[in-house]
Scaffold this motif. Structure first.
Motif, mmCIF file in Angstrom:
data_model
loop_
_atom_site.group_PDB
_atom_site.id
_atom_site.type_symbol
_atom_site.label_atom_id
_atom_site.label_comp_id
_atom_site.label_asym_id
_atom_site.label_seq_id
_atom_site.Cartn_x
_atom_site.Cartn_y
_atom_site.Cartn_z
ATOM 1 N N VAL A 1 76.286 57.204 -7.925
ATOM 2 C CA VAL A 1 75.470 58.859 -8.332
ATOM 3 C C VAL A 1 74.088 58.705 -7.546
ATOM 4 O O VAL A 1 73.754 59.776 -7.386
ATOM 5 N N GLY A 2 73.553 57.713 -8.054
ATOM 6 C CA GLY A 2 71.783 57.640 -8.106
ATOM 7 C C GLY A 2 71.733 57.694 -6.263
ATOM 8 O O GLY A 2 71.251 58.104 -5.614
ATOM 9 N N ARG A 3 72.383 56.534 -5.438
ATOM 10 C CA ARG A 3 72.604 56.563 -4.105
ATOM 11 C C ARG A 3 73.014 57.555 -3.781
ATOM 12 O O ARG A 3 72.251 58.088 -2.435
ATOM 13 N N THR A 4 73.529 58.512 -4.163
ATOM 14 C CA THR A 4 73.995 59.953 -3.187
ATOM 15 C C THR A 4 72.824 61.312 -3.874
ATOM 16 O O THR A 4 72.915 61.761 -2.615
ATOM 17 N N ALA A 5 72.366 61.027 -4.694
ATOM 18 C CA ALA A 5 71.402 61.946 -5.023
ATOM 19 C C ALA A 5 70.727 61.434 -4.328
ATOM 20 O O ALA A 5 69.927 62.410 -3.719
ATOM 21 N N TYR A 6 70.068 60.326 -3.471
ATOM 22 C CA TYR A 6 68.963 59.814 -2.787
ATOM 23 C C TYR A 6 69.152 60.801 -1.956
ATOM 24 O O TYR A 6 68.680 61.294 -1.044
ATOM 25 N N ARG A 7 70.327 60.733 -1.462
ATOM 26 C CA ARG A 7 70.413 60.856 0.700
ATOM 27 C C ARG A 7 70.990 62.429 1.091
ATOM 28 O O ARG A 7 70.341 62.618 1.529
ATOM 29 N N ILE A 8 71.372 63.535 -0.798
ATOM 30 C CA ILE A 8 70.918 64.784 -0.228
ATOM 31 C C ILE A 8 69.671 64.893 -0.888
ATOM 32 O O ILE A 8 69.310 65.947 -0.249
ATOM 33 N N VAL A 9 68.681 64.313 -1.525
ATOM 34 C CA VAL A 9 67.589 64.631 -1.072
ATOM 35 C C VAL A 9 67.630 64.597 0.486
ATOM 36 O O VAL A 9 66.206 65.493 0.801
ATOM 37 N N GLN A 10 67.293 63.351 0.120
ATOM 38 C CA GLN A 10 66.171 63.037 1.664
ATOM 39 C C GLN A 10 66.865 63.777 3.187
ATOM 40 O O GLN A 10 66.406 64.611 4.193
ATOM 41 N N GLU A 11 68.032 64.606 2.733
ATOM 42 C CA GLU A 11 69.362 64.800 4.032
ATOM 43 C C GLU A 11 68.434 66.354 3.976
ATOM 44 O O GLU A 11 68.038 67.104 4.799
ATOM 45 N N LEU B 1 82.801 61.507 -4.574
ATOM 46 C CA LEU B 1 82.623 61.369 -5.939
ATOM 47 C C LEU B 1 83.148 62.395 -6.719
ATOM 48 O O LEU B 1 82.950 62.216 -8.106
ATOM 49 N N GLY B 2 84.032 63.074 -6.320
ATOM 50 C CA GLY B 2 83.928 64.317 -7.427
ATOM 51 C C GLY B 2 83.494 65.209 -7.939
ATOM 52 O O GLY B 2 83.696 66.581 -8.855
ATOM 53 N N GLN C 1 72.306 72.902 -3.940
ATOM 54 C CA GLN C 1 72.806 72.645 -5.287
ATOM 55 C C GLN C 1 73.994 70.961 -4.807
ATOM 56 O O GLN C 1 74.794 71.931 -4.700
ATOM 57 N N ALA C 2 74.228 69.839 -5.826
ATOM 58 C CA ALA C 2 74.798 69.139 -5.966
ATOM 59 C C ALA C 2 75.381 68.647 -7.630
ATOM 60 O O ALA C 2 74.211 68.712 -7.882
ATOM 61 N N GLU C 3 76.891 68.661 -7.666
ATOM 62 C CA GLU C 3 76.828 68.869 -9.073
ATOM 63 C C GLU C 3 77.883 67.411 -9.656
ATOM 64 O O GLU C 3 78.679 67.148 -8.451
ATOM 65 N N LEU C 4 77.214 66.079 -9.333
ATOM 66 C CA LEU C 4 77.072 64.939 -9.305
ATOM 67 C C LEU C 4 78.123 64.655 -11.113
ATOM 68 O O LEU C 4 77.310 63.719 -12.621
ATOM 69 N N PRO C 5 79.183 64.520 -11.204
ATOM 70 C CA PRO C 5 79.402 63.319 -12.855
ATOM 71 C C PRO C 5 79.928 62.497 -12.525
ATOM 72 O O PRO C 5 79.711 61.344 -11.641
ATOM 73 N N VAL C 6 79.523 61.969 -13.524
ATOM 74 C CA VAL C 6 78.132 60.494 -13.532
ATOM 75 C C VAL C 6 79.200 60.145 -14.436
ATOM 76 O O VAL C 6 79.822 58.559 -14.147
#
Length: 374
Positions: free
Chosen positions: A282-292, A349-350, A366-371
């Protein structure tokens, strides 16, 4: 493809089993001694009801267990000495569904109730009454039904784990192959583009030393070579996720914001909510979203400001990036590979992704990532 095998729908199979068991119970009751009058009619009705209750054995195994048990008590009290086949099938289905404790409690309670009912309603010696209770529900058959249900449940679980392991291995091989292709493509294209870039830079340098006017086409080739090299390196960094690159997560989003600010974009970072323990994916995906998202803002949006919002909600991490660029609802930008890769990461990640122009002006991601699910 096996076209010759007859496939029966599950609902039809449920009815076939229920009717067959009901017929067996009623037939056994007719074959043996049965009471006369109203008690006999009630007993036959309960025998049939106990079998037909098995229609719901897959959808509601515990309800089926209770209904078949009550029917067994009822027709035993009416005077029928018939083995409760319906209850044994219900035990098998309940254990297969994973309801071990409730099945054991229900079965022990039923055995006690059957013995008490036999003593209360049976005319004759207590030995004959207890024999009738044992005939209605044999302990050996009960244990066999329990064991059969548990054995099949374990077999299904092992099959699901094996299937899941095969899918994970296939996904891992696919990811490794994609990374390998990305590296090969990067090495090949970077080499060729570097030659083009160097040659164009040499040509520009020589022309300027000679005092000649540098053509716009040559300058465009030079700039295109530099941009292509940067994009190839950024693409490989986004795809690579192994030991050769340090892991990036939510703690590194501030570095992305600072880097974008150094590039001339005014970026504001806001973090809200109580942060809990986040899975690495989840943390890695959040980083990639902001980066892109910030990369797209710098390259394509013609924006002057952007906001990055990270919100920790119960069970969900929300990441949002807004800009004041040129996008508007009337002329939405064409989705590129960056947005497609972002959506693939979130879907894996669903989670859910919303990327669209803002009502006033600019673009919003906007991305919603289930933890918990990750």
């Amino acid at each position: 493809m096996d076209t010759g095998r007859l496939r029966v729908p599950p609902d039809a199979m449920d009815w076939l089993v229920a009717v067959a068991v009901a017929a067996l119970l009623v037939g056994t009751g007719l074959a043996g001694p049965a009471p006369d009058g109203g008690a006999g009619l009630v007993g036959y009705a309960l025998l049939a009801a106990g079998g037909l209750a098995l229609v719901a054995r897959r959808r509601a195994p515990l309800v089926t267990l209770a209904v078949t048990g009550l029917c067994a008590v009822g027709y035993q009290a009416a005077g029928f000495d018939v083995l409760s086949v319906a209850y044994l099938v219900a035990v098998y289905c309940a254990v297969r569904a994973g309801h071990h404790l409730l099945t054991v409690i229900g079965s022990v309670s039923l055995v006690l109730v059957l013995h008490l009912s036999a003593l209360a309603f049976h005319d004759g010696p207590a030995r004959e009454a207890l024999a009738q209770a044992r005939g209605t529900l044999e302990a050996a058959w009960l244990i066999a039904a329990f064991a059969a249900g548990e054995a099949l449940r374990q077999a299904e679980r092992r099959a699901e784990e094996a299937e899941r392991s095969r899918e994970e291995a296939a996904q891992r091989r696919a990811d490794e192959e994609r990374l390998h292709i990305a590296r090969e493509l990067h090495d090949s294209l970077t080499h060729q583009i570097s030659i083009i870039k160097i040659q164009s830079e040499v040509a520009v340098h020589v022309a300027r030393r000679r005092g000649e006017e540098v053509s716009e086409a040559l300058l465009a080739i030079q700039e295109a070579g530099r941009e292509a090299t940067r994009e190839l390196r950024a693409t490989l960094e986004a795809l690579r996720d192994d030991d050769t690159a340090p892991p990036r997560g939510i703690d590194h989003i501030e570095e992305l914001v600072e880097r974008a600010c150094r590039g001339g974009l005014e970026v504001t970072l806001t973090v809200e909510g109580q942060r809990g323990e986040l899975p690495a994916a989840v943390g890695r995906t959040a980083y990639r979203i902001v980066q892109e998202a910030l990369t797209n803002v710098v390259r394509h949006a013609s924006a002057s400001t952007a906001t990055v919002r990270v919100e920790h909600r119960p069970g969900t991490l929300v990441v949002r990036v807004d800009d004041d660029g040129k996008a508007n609802p009337d002329t939405p930008p064409e989705p590129g590979l960056g947005l497609l890769g972002m959506r693939e990461r979130i879907t894996a990640l669903g989670g859910r992704l919303r990327a669209e122009p803002r009502a006033e002006r600019g673009f919003s991601v906007q991305a919603e990532l289930p933890v918990e699910r990750a």
